[in-house]
Design an enzyme around this catalytic site. Structure first.
Site, PDB file in Angstrom:
ATOM      1  N   HIS A  64       0.866  -1.181   0.000  1.00  0.00           N
ATOM      2  CA  HIS A  64       0.000   0.000   0.000  1.00  0.00           C
ATOM      3  C   HIS A  64       0.905   1.235   0.000  1.00  0.00           C
ATOM      4  O   HIS A  64       1.708   1.426   0.916  1.00  0.00           O
ATOM      5  CB  HIS A  64      -0.923  -0.005   1.228  1.00  0.00           C
ATOM      6  CG  HIS A  64      -1.900  -1.145   1.196  1.00  0.00           C
ATOM      7  ND1 HIS A  64      -2.170  -1.944   2.282  1.00  0.00           N
ATOM      8  CD2 HIS A  64      -2.657  -1.614   0.177  1.00  0.00           C
ATOM      9  CE1 HIS A  64      -3.074  -2.862   1.927  1.00  0.00           C
ATOM     10  NE2 HIS A  64      -3.372  -2.689   0.668  1.00  0.00           N
ATOM     11  N   GLU A  67       1.720   3.749   3.031  1.00  0.00           N
ATOM     12  CA  GLU A  67       2.142   3.221   4.337  1.00  0.00           C
ATOM     13  C   GLU A  67       3.653   3.353   4.447  1.00  0.00           C
ATOM     14  O   GLU A  67       4.415   2.458   4.089  1.00  0.00           O
ATOM     15  CB  GLU A  67       1.637   1.780   4.483  1.00  0.00           C
ATOM     16  CG  GLU A  67       0.108   1.763   4.431  1.00  0.00           C
ATOM     17  CD  GLU A  67      -0.513   0.381   4.473  1.00  0.00           C
ATOM     18  OE1 GLU A  67      -1.748   0.305   4.408  1.00  0.00           O
ATOM     19  OE2 GLU A  67       0.224  -0.612   4.576  1.00  0.00           O
ATOM     20  N   HIS A 161       3.246  -3.380   6.848  1.00  0.00           N
ATOM     21  CA  HIS A 161       2.193  -2.383   6.587  1.00  0.00           C
ATOM     22  C   HIS A 161       2.046  -1.429   7.774  1.00  0.00           C
ATOM     23  O   HIS A 161       2.581  -1.672   8.860  1.00  0.00           O
ATOM     24  CB  HIS A 161       0.833  -3.095   6.425  1.00  0.00           C
ATOM     25  CG  HIS A 161       0.711  -3.894   5.175  1.00  0.00           C
ATOM     26  ND1 HIS A 161      -0.100  -3.543   4.140  1.00  0.00           N
ATOM     27  CD2 HIS A 161       1.319  -5.051   4.794  1.00  0.00           C
ATOM     28  CE1 HIS A 161      -0.013  -4.426   3.172  1.00  0.00           C
ATOM     29  NE2 HIS A 161       0.837  -5.367   3.542  1.00  0.00           N
ATOM     30  N   GLU A 225       1.356  -5.324  10.772  1.00  0.00           N
ATOM     31  CA  GLU A 225       0.892  -3.939  10.895  1.00  0.00           C
ATOM     32  C   GLU A 225       1.690  -3.249  11.988  1.00  0.00           C
ATOM     33  O   GLU A 225       1.677  -3.668  13.143  1.00  0.00           O
ATOM     34  CB  GLU A 225      -0.605  -3.920  11.260  1.00  0.00           C
ATOM     35  CG  GLU A 225      -1.511  -4.581  10.235  1.00  0.00           C
ATOM     36  CD  GLU A 225      -1.703  -3.735   8.973  1.00  0.00           C
ATOM     37  OE1 GLU A 225      -1.366  -2.529   9.002  1.00  0.00           O
ATOM     38  OE2 GLU A 225      -2.186  -4.294   7.973  1.00  0.00           O
TER      39      GLU A 225
HETATM   40 ZN   LIG Z   1      -1.456  -1.990   4.172  1.00  0.00          ZN
END
Ligand SMILES: [Zn+2]
Length: 345
Positions: A64, A67, A161, A225
């Site tokens: 992404h 990020e 992420h 994350e």
């Molecule tokens: Zn992500």
């Protein structure tokens, strides 16, 4: 390009200067100890020349594009390796997932890249947008990286992420569905040492990058994350010191000094279901600032769509990644219940 990189030691700068593709791949040596290959924009492979290495490690970021903390973390590690401050003992491939989206400052250009793996990029309308083309290429790079080594190898893929919303647990990892394989206590304690002490066990196959590596290459793979999204340069990198330190130990072949497995240091969740969107008017029954891992009681109306209520089914369910704005047919939220250690090795 080779000279550009040798001088700047800034792989992210090279990648962003060529967000679509590189006109040529290139390779070179770092001293006598490491061979470096740049396969494409955002794709760099380091191979130690000593023969004893046993691990093939993939570290990916910017699947992404907005990020940024994982991008800064990976680029800092790449710079240290190119400067020969770090000497690798294991093979490592760094992937900067979606350079065009980083340029744009957005999560993606046309389509969420992390829903396009495991062949999804070529289904339906096919390779029709930048993310589908990139997902296809990234799969090929992972295949080439893992398949080039024979014998007993330990394959690892950490896909890094940051999340859109705040979270009751700042850092957490999604452990892809592993049919026929137990979850690894050692990997979980490695993540705990990285500051990632919350683990979500997924319940079904997905189209994410980490599931692709886990399922097709038996890699120990995770979607990790690392906190909340901030613009490039505005991340407090002190929040990632433990992660950087552990990745450095892993790559350089040092003793990881992992603690004994200890449930008290962990929050384990099992994904119990995924709530998909069926109607355009899908709407959550909570405000936009509700944090990931907020729990709701049985019977609570979680969302409404098409004139019907979506209710909580278990005694308590916690939410993660709610997003009502996805296209019809896609996931709006993952629902979690607490897990024990019965499915660990
Ligand atoms: Zn992500």
């Amino acid at each position: 390009m080779f000279h550009e990189l040798k001088q700047s030691k800034d792989f992210l700068a090279l990648t962003l200067a060529h967000p679509q593709y590189l006109s040529e791949s290139f390779e070179f040596d770092l001293g006598e100890h490491t061979h470096v290959e740049v396969w494409d924009t955002g794709v760099i492979v380091f191979s130690p020349k000593q023969l004893k290495h046993s691990k093939d490690i993939v570290l990916s970021c910017a699947v992404h594009g907005n990020e940024t903390a994982p991008i800064e973390l990976c680029n800092a590690l790449i710079t240290q390796i190119l400067s020969e401050e770090l000497k690798l003992a294991q093979r490592v491939m760094f992937l900067i997932g979606n350079p065009a989206a980083i340029h744009n400052g957005t999560r993606f250009i046309d389509e969420n890249l992390n829903r396009l793996f495991n062949g999804t990029h070529s289904r339906d309308e096919g390779l029709c947008n930048p993310e589908r083309v990139r997902a296809h290429k990234l799969e090929q790079y992972v295949d080439r990286f893992y398949a080039s080594q024979s014998g007993e190898r330990h394959r690892i893929h950490y896909d890094l992420h940051t999340a859109i919303r705040g979270s009751k647990h700042e850092k957490f990892a999604i452990y892809p569905y592993r049919p026929g394989r137990k979850y690894s206590r050692e990997q979980i304690m490695f993540l705990e040492s990285c500051g990632v002490n919350t683990i979500l066990f997924h319940h079904e196959p997905t189209t994410t990058f980490s599931y692709f590596s886990s399922e097709n290459y038996r890699a120990d793979a995770f979607t990790i994350e690392l906190g909340k999204v901030f613009p490039m340069g505005q991340n407090d990198m002190t929040r990632f010191i433990a992660m950087k330190e552990m990745l450095t130990l892993l790559m350089t072949g040092k003793d990881l000094q992992l603690p004994e497995f200890d449930l008290k240091r962990l929050n384990l969740y099992q994904v119990c279901r995924s709530v998909n969107k069926h109607f355009d008017d899908f709407e959550f029954n909570f405000t936009n600032d509700v944090e990931n891992f907020t729990a709701f009681p049985k019977g609570y109306t979680l969302a409404k769509e098409g004139g019907k209520a979506v209710k909580i089914e278990h005694e308590f369910e916690s939410i993660v990644f709610p997003n009502a704005k996805v296209p019809v047919g896609q996931r709006t939220v993952l629902m979690l219940k607490t897990a024990d250690d019965s499915n660990l090795d």
